[in-house]
Each structure stands twice: as structure tokens, then as C-alpha cells.
Write a protein that holds these residues in place. Structure first.
Motif, PDB file in Angstrom:
ATOM      1  N   ASN A  32      46.355  -1.699 -94.945  1.00  0.00           N
ATOM      2  CA  ASN A  32      46.762  -0.927 -93.774  1.00  0.00           C
ATOM      3  C   ASN A  32      46.150  -1.591 -92.540  1.00  0.00           C
ATOM      4  N   MET A  33      46.927  -1.588 -91.435  1.00  0.00           N
ATOM      5  CA  MET A  33      46.494  -2.259 -90.224  1.00  0.00           C
ATOM      6  C   MET A  33      46.520  -1.290 -89.048  1.00  0.00           C
ATOM      7  N   GLY A  34      45.678  -1.575 -88.076  1.00  0.00           N
ATOM      8  CA  GLY A  34      45.626  -0.708 -86.910  1.00  0.00           C
ATOM      9  C   GLY A  34      45.478  -1.485 -85.621  1.00  0.00           C
ATOM     10  N   TRP A  35      45.862  -0.836 -84.542  1.00  0.00           N
ATOM     11  CA  TRP A  35      45.615  -1.342 -83.195  1.00  0.00           C
ATOM     12  C   TRP A  35      44.739  -0.337 -82.458  1.00  0.00           C
ATOM     13  N   PHE A  36      43.773  -0.866 -81.736  1.00  0.00           N
ATOM     14  CA  PHE A  36      42.889  -0.075 -80.888  1.00  0.00           C
ATOM     15  C   PHE A  36      42.849  -0.724 -79.512  1.00  0.00           C
ATOM     16  N   ARG A  37      42.347   0.017 -78.541  1.00  0.00           N
ATOM     17  CA  ARG A  37      42.196  -0.582 -77.217  1.00  0.00           C
ATOM     18  C   ARG A  37      40.929  -0.075 -76.571  1.00  0.00           C
ATOM     19  N   GLN A  38      40.382  -0.895 -75.673  1.00  0.00           N
ATOM     20  CA  GLN A  38      39.165  -0.526 -74.964  1.00  0.00           C
ATOM     21  C   GLN A  38      39.300  -0.867 -73.494  1.00  0.00           C
ATOM     22  N   PRO A  39      39.504   0.149 -72.668  1.00  0.00           N
ATOM     23  CA  PRO A  39      39.487  -0.091 -71.216  1.00  0.00           C
ATOM     24  C   PRO A  39      38.090  -0.493 -70.766  1.00  0.00           C
ATOM     25  N   SER A  40      38.009  -1.216 -69.687  1.00  0.00           N
ATOM     26  CA  SER A  40      36.721  -1.661 -69.175  1.00  0.00           C
ATOM     27  C   SER A  40      35.807  -0.465 -68.890  1.00  0.00           C
ATOM     28  N   GLY A  41      34.613  -0.502 -69.443  1.00  0.00           N
ATOM     29  CA  GLY A  41      33.638   0.552 -69.198  1.00  0.00           C
ATOM     30  C   GLY A  41      33.845   1.816 -70.002  1.00  0.00           C
ATOM     31  N   LYS A  42      34.805   1.805 -70.917  1.00  0.00           N
ATOM     32  CA  LYS A  42      35.095   2.996 -71.723  1.00  0.00           C
ATOM     33  C   LYS A  42      35.000   2.675 -73.204  1.00  0.00           C
ATOM     34  N   GLU A  43      35.032   3.715 -74.011  1.00  0.00           N
ATOM     35  CA  GLU A  43      34.954   3.520 -75.445  1.00  0.00           C
ATOM     36  C   GLU A  43      36.298   3.030 -76.009  1.00  0.00           C
ATOM     37  N   ARG A  44      36.191   2.362 -77.137  1.00  0.00           N
ATOM     38  CA  ARG A  44      37.390   1.908 -77.824  1.00  0.00           C
ATOM     39  C   ARG A  44      38.125   3.117 -78.411  1.00  0.00           C
ATOM     40  N   GLU A  45      39.447   3.097 -78.304  1.00  0.00           N
ATOM     41  CA  GLU A  45      40.236   4.236 -78.775  1.00  0.00           C
ATOM     42  C   GLU A  45      41.369   3.766 -79.667  1.00  0.00           C
ATOM     43  N   PHE A  46      41.789   4.668 -80.536  1.00  0.00           N
ATOM     44  CA  PHE A  46      42.868   4.392 -81.474  1.00  0.00           C
ATOM     45  C   PHE A  46      44.208   4.379 -80.758  1.00  0.00           C
ATOM     46  N   VAL A  47      45.051   3.423 -81.142  1.00  0.00           N
ATOM     47  CA  VAL A  47      46.392   3.324 -80.571  1.00  0.00           C
ATOM     48  C   VAL A  47      47.450   3.609 -81.637  1.00  0.00           C
ATOM     49  N   ALA A  48      47.429   2.828 -82.731  1.00  0.00           N
ATOM     50  CA  ALA A  48      48.467   2.977 -83.746  1.00  0.00           C
ATOM     51  C   ALA A  48      47.991   2.356 -85.044  1.00  0.00           C
ATOM     52  N   ALA A  49      48.576   2.811 -86.144  1.00  0.00           N
ATOM     53  CA  ALA A  49      48.270   2.246 -87.453  1.00  0.00           C
ATOM     54  C   ALA A  49      49.533   2.234 -88.305  1.00  0.00           C
ATOM     55  N   ILE A  50      49.545   1.335 -89.287  1.00  0.00           N
ATOM     56  CA  ILE A  50      50.702   1.188 -90.163  1.00  0.00           C
ATOM     57  C   ILE A  50      50.207   0.942 -91.572  1.00  0.00           C
ATOM     58  N   ASN A  51      50.915   1.496 -92.547  1.00  0.00           N
ATOM     59  CA  ASN A  51      50.449   1.301 -93.913  1.00  0.00           C
ATOM     60  C   ASN A  51      50.831  -0.087 -94.419  1.00  0.00           C
ATOM     61  N   TRP A  52      50.323  -0.409 -95.595  1.00  0.00           N
ATOM     62  CA  TRP A  52      50.451  -1.761 -96.129  1.00  0.00           C
ATOM     63  C   TRP A  52      51.906  -2.187 -96.291  1.00  0.00           C
ATOM     64  N   ALA A  53      52.795  -1.229 -96.611  1.00  0.00           N
ATOM     65  CA  ALA A  53      54.200  -1.556 -96.865  1.00  0.00           C
ATOM     66  C   ALA A  53      55.055  -1.507 -95.603  1.00  0.00           C
ATOM     67  N   GLY A  54      54.497  -0.992 -94.518  1.00  0.00           N
ATOM     68  CA  GLY A  54      55.287  -0.835 -93.309  1.00  0.00           C
ATOM     69  C   GLY A  54      56.157   0.391 -93.294  1.00  0.00           C
ATOM     70  N   THR A  55      55.925   1.293 -94.235  1.00  0.00           N
ATOM     71  CA  THR A  55      56.770   2.474 -94.370  1.00  0.00           C
ATOM     72  C   THR A  55      56.166   3.724 -93.749  1.00  0.00           C
ATOM     73  N   GLY A  56      54.944   3.633 -93.286  1.00  0.00           N
ATOM     74  CA  GLY A  56      54.299   4.785 -92.666  1.00  0.00           C
ATOM     75  C   GLY A  56      53.519   4.356 -91.445  1.00  0.00           C
ATOM     76  N   THR A  57      53.654   5.098 -90.367  1.00  0.00           N
ATOM     77  CA  THR A  57      52.961   4.794 -89.117  1.00  0.00           C
ATOM     78  C   THR A  57      52.270   6.032 -88.571  1.00  0.00           C
ATOM     79  N   TYR A  58      51.347   5.806 -87.690  1.00  0.00           N
ATOM     80  CA  TYR A  58      50.551   6.882 -87.105  1.00  0.00           C
ATOM     81  C   TYR A  58      50.158   6.427 -85.709  1.00  0.00           C
ATOM     82  N   TYR A  59      50.303   7.331 -84.722  1.00  0.00           N
ATOM     83  CA  TYR A  59      50.061   6.959 -83.337  1.00  0.00           C
ATOM     84  C   TYR A  59      49.071   7.889 -82.665  1.00  0.00           C
ATOM     85  N   GLY A  60      48.346   7.333 -81.691  1.00  0.00           N
ATOM     86  CA  GLY A  60      47.527   8.162 -80.835  1.00  0.00           C
ATOM     87  C   GLY A  60      48.412   9.015 -79.932  1.00  0.00           C
ATOM     88  N   ASP A  61      47.951  10.174 -79.572  1.00  0.00           N
ATOM     89  CA  ASP A  61      48.774  11.103 -78.800  1.00  0.00           C
ATOM     90  C   ASP A  61      49.217  10.525 -77.460  1.00  0.00           C
TER      91      ASP A  61
END
Length: 128
Positions: A32-61
């Protein structure tokens, strides 16, 4: 294990980008893979994730209506398509591989502690 992101750029508000992350040194199609982001001076936050097969995804609000995560297991690559960019999307974007869930199993997660492998990040700047 190496994760290398690319595609970050300076773009105007309303623009689009496609970020890529190429993985090596692991059985990519089992992670499973994920993307996160970190604005300057802020904490890293979750953006999106996908399962190993590419059949399931999950997003930050804050991004689920504008961001799309996808993967190509033949190319060992995970993508993040970003549309309707806003200045608040400015950040360093990181991809990560979930080393907590057994390979080929588990749901995509937003928990940073599940991701044992991280890339160096790619800068996205949204400004007019």
C-alpha cells in the motif's frame, strides 16, 4: 528501498499537476502506498493512499474532491493527480510505502506511523 518523487512545480491557482513516485528495492505491487504533504512551518499531513492492487483509495478530507491517487504496478510508480490547485496546497509532497501491513493485504491508511519508507519529497508551489 528508494522512493523518488517528481513533478513538483510552480503553478498558478486553478492549475493542475501530476506527481510521480518511482519505487525500487521492494516488491512494489505488494505495498500500500501513500502521499503526504508538509507546508513550510507546519506538520506533515495525510493526502491520499492506495492499496497494493490499486482497487481501494482513501483521501484526506481537505483534498478528496480535487486529488486522485493511482498506481501502475508494471512501472513501480504511484501518481497523485492534483486539480484546481489552491495556494494552501503549497507544500513539499512525499510518497511513502506502508511497511506495517502484511504485503498484499490491509486497507490503505492515513496513519504516518504505518509508513516505514519515505521519499525525499517534491515541492509544489501555488502562486500567481
Amino acid at each position: 528501498v528508494q522512493l523518488v518523487e517528481s513533478g513538483g512545480d510552480l503553478v498558478q491557482p486553478g492549475g493542475s499537476l501530476r506527481l510521480s513516485c518511482v519505487a525500487s528495492g521492494l516488491d512494489f505491487s505488494s505495498y500500500n502506498m501513500g502521499w503526504f504533504r508538509q507546508p513550510s512551518g507546519k506538520e506533515r499531513e495525510f493526502v491520499a493512499a492506495i492499496n497494493w492492487a490499486g482497487t481501494g483509495t482513501y483521501y484526506g478530507d481537505s483534498v478528496k474532491d480535487r486529488f486522485t491517487i493511482s498506481r501502475d504496478n508494471d512501472k513501480n510508480t504511484v501518481y497523485l493527480h492534483i486539480h484546481s490547485l489552491k495556494p494552501e496546497d503549497t507544500a513539499v509532497y512525499y510518497c511513502a510505502a506502508d511497511s506495517l501491513n502484511p504485503p498484499g493485504r490491509g486497507l490503505p491508511t492515513s496513519q504516518q506511523s504505518a509508513y516505514g519508507y519515505w521519499g525525499q519529497g517534491t515541492q509544489v508551489t501555488v502562486s500567481s
